[in-house]
Design a protein around this motif. Sequence first.
Motif, PDB file in Angstrom:
ATOM      1  N   ARG A 249      47.038  39.597  28.477  1.00 37.33           N
ATOM      2  CA  ARG A 249      46.951  38.657  29.591  1.00 37.33           C
ATOM      3  C   ARG A 249      48.309  38.370  30.211  1.00 37.33           C
ATOM      4  N   GLU A 250      49.350  38.441  29.427  1.00 42.46           N
ATOM      5  CA  GLU A 250      50.691  38.228  29.980  1.00 42.46           C
ATOM      6  C   GLU A 250      51.118  39.377  30.894  1.00 42.46           C
ATOM      7  N   ARG A 251      50.530  40.551  30.670  1.00 42.91           N
ATOM      8  CA  ARG A 251      50.942  41.742  31.434  1.00 42.91           C
ATOM      9  C   ARG A 251      49.985  42.082  32.575  1.00 42.91           C
ATOM     10  N   PHE A 252      48.692  41.744  32.412  1.00 42.90           N
ATOM     11  CA  PHE A 252      47.690  42.161  33.390  1.00 42.90           C
ATOM     12  C   PHE A 252      46.811  40.990  33.823  1.00 42.90           C
ATOM     13  N   PRO A 253      46.338  41.009  35.078  1.00 45.52           N
ATOM     14  CA  PRO A 253      45.297  40.064  35.477  1.00 45.52           C
ATOM     15  C   PRO A 253      44.001  40.352  34.718  1.00 45.52           C
ATOM     16  N   LEU A 254      43.294  39.291  34.376  1.00 45.93           N
ATOM     17  CA  LEU A 254      42.019  39.423  33.681  1.00 45.93           C
ATOM     18  C   LEU A 254      40.887  39.351  34.700  1.00 45.93           C
ATOM     19  N   THR A 255      40.097  40.434  34.781  1.00 50.11           N
ATOM     20  CA  THR A 255      38.962  40.489  35.700  1.00 50.11           C
ATOM     21  C   THR A 255      37.725  39.834  35.101  1.00 50.11           C
ATOM     22  N   GLY A 256      37.652  39.795  33.788  1.00 47.92           N
ATOM     23  CA  GLY A 256      36.514  39.198  33.101  1.00 47.92           C
ATOM     24  C   GLY A 256      36.650  39.450  31.614  1.00 47.92           C
ATOM     25  N   ALA A 257      35.728  38.852  30.861  1.00 49.00           N
ATOM     26  CA  ALA A 257      35.751  39.025  29.409  1.00 49.00           C
ATOM     27  C   ALA A 257      34.381  38.694  28.852  1.00 49.00           C
ATOM     28  N   GLY A 258      34.162  39.120  27.623  1.00 49.86           N
ATOM     29  CA  GLY A 258      32.920  38.792  26.938  1.00 49.86           C
ATOM     30  C   GLY A 258      33.171  38.566  25.460  1.00 49.86           C
ATOM     31  N   ILE A 259      32.478  37.588  24.902  1.00 42.96           N
ATOM     32  CA  ILE A 259      32.493  37.324  23.458  1.00 42.96           C
ATOM     33  C   ILE A 259      31.052  37.448  22.978  1.00 42.96           C
ATOM     34  N   THR A 260      30.809  38.325  22.013  1.00 41.33           N
ATOM     35  CA  THR A 260      29.441  38.647  21.651  1.00 41.33           C
ATOM     36  C   THR A 260      29.224  38.679  20.141  1.00 41.33           C
ATOM     37  N   GLU A 261      27.933  38.697  19.795  1.00 42.77           N
ATOM     38  CA  GLU A 261      27.447  38.982  18.436  1.00 42.77           C
ATOM     39  C   GLU A 261      27.751  37.875  17.426  1.00 42.77           C
TER      40      GLU A 261
END
Length: 286
Positions: A249-261
């Motif tokens: 996250r410090e290096r790239f923009p975050l387009t989205g994420a998921g936490i699963t299971e």
Amino acid sequence: MSATFVVVPSWQGSGSSRAMRLIDGAEAVRGDLPAAATRVVEVPQGAGESLDTGVHRFSSIAAIAQATEAVLADAPGTPILVGGDCGVEFAGIRHAASVARRSPDARLAVVWFDAHADLNTPQSSPSGAFHGMVLRALLGGGPAELSDPSGTGAVAPVLEPAQVVLAGARALDDAEAEYVAEAGIRMLGPTELADPAALVETLVASGATEVYLHVDLDVIDPGEIEGVQFPEPFGLPVAELVTAIRAVRERFPLTGAGITEFAPSTPEAAVDDLPAILRIVSALVR
């Protein structure tokens, strides 16, 4: 970062006999999220039918993907999916890819934090469970009925192999390992992720300009989390996972994420695991 949490309490993509615990897991996480920034996807109650696709409960899985995409289309800020099984990522990553395509210079990369590669096809899957096929479906190897529900035949991969990094994977089926080798998908094992710079450098080398982070909680070492249905030994410590997420996250923009299971066995067990999960959530959004 402004984020919207999209809770998808799906279980139909899981191959576990206790798959419905995933509903409890999603709801347990939801209870600690800010209500004003949270949306909930309506999930069918029924298991669904395969419809000759080779994917168990396919009709429900397709309906969940469609409903999730509708919620994502109206979600402000950066969407953070909360599953449910890994199948929710089909809609999440397809949405992220569609957003990235709006900019001609954007290149999306997906970091797949998961003990498993989820790269089976309906033909190679030993279980028929979609959560073991979702990444391959995004790479063009899933049922055509999911990628092209209109039936026009206009099926195209959402991702190319060069856009994917398998992070922490350590339990691949033979067909998955063969595909990884043939497609040249990058893999970083748990020991390599001890240095977060390795992941960042891999993403830089891919040409990524933005990143989607998938986190299946079974990427974590089973000694640090109980509520997963397919634990694999020698996983990532929570601290190293959080550090890796923050480095990306410090290096790239975050387009989205998921936490699963997340599938706690009891409400008490959920309470024990939630601090670790909330550390991951915090790393994603702050």
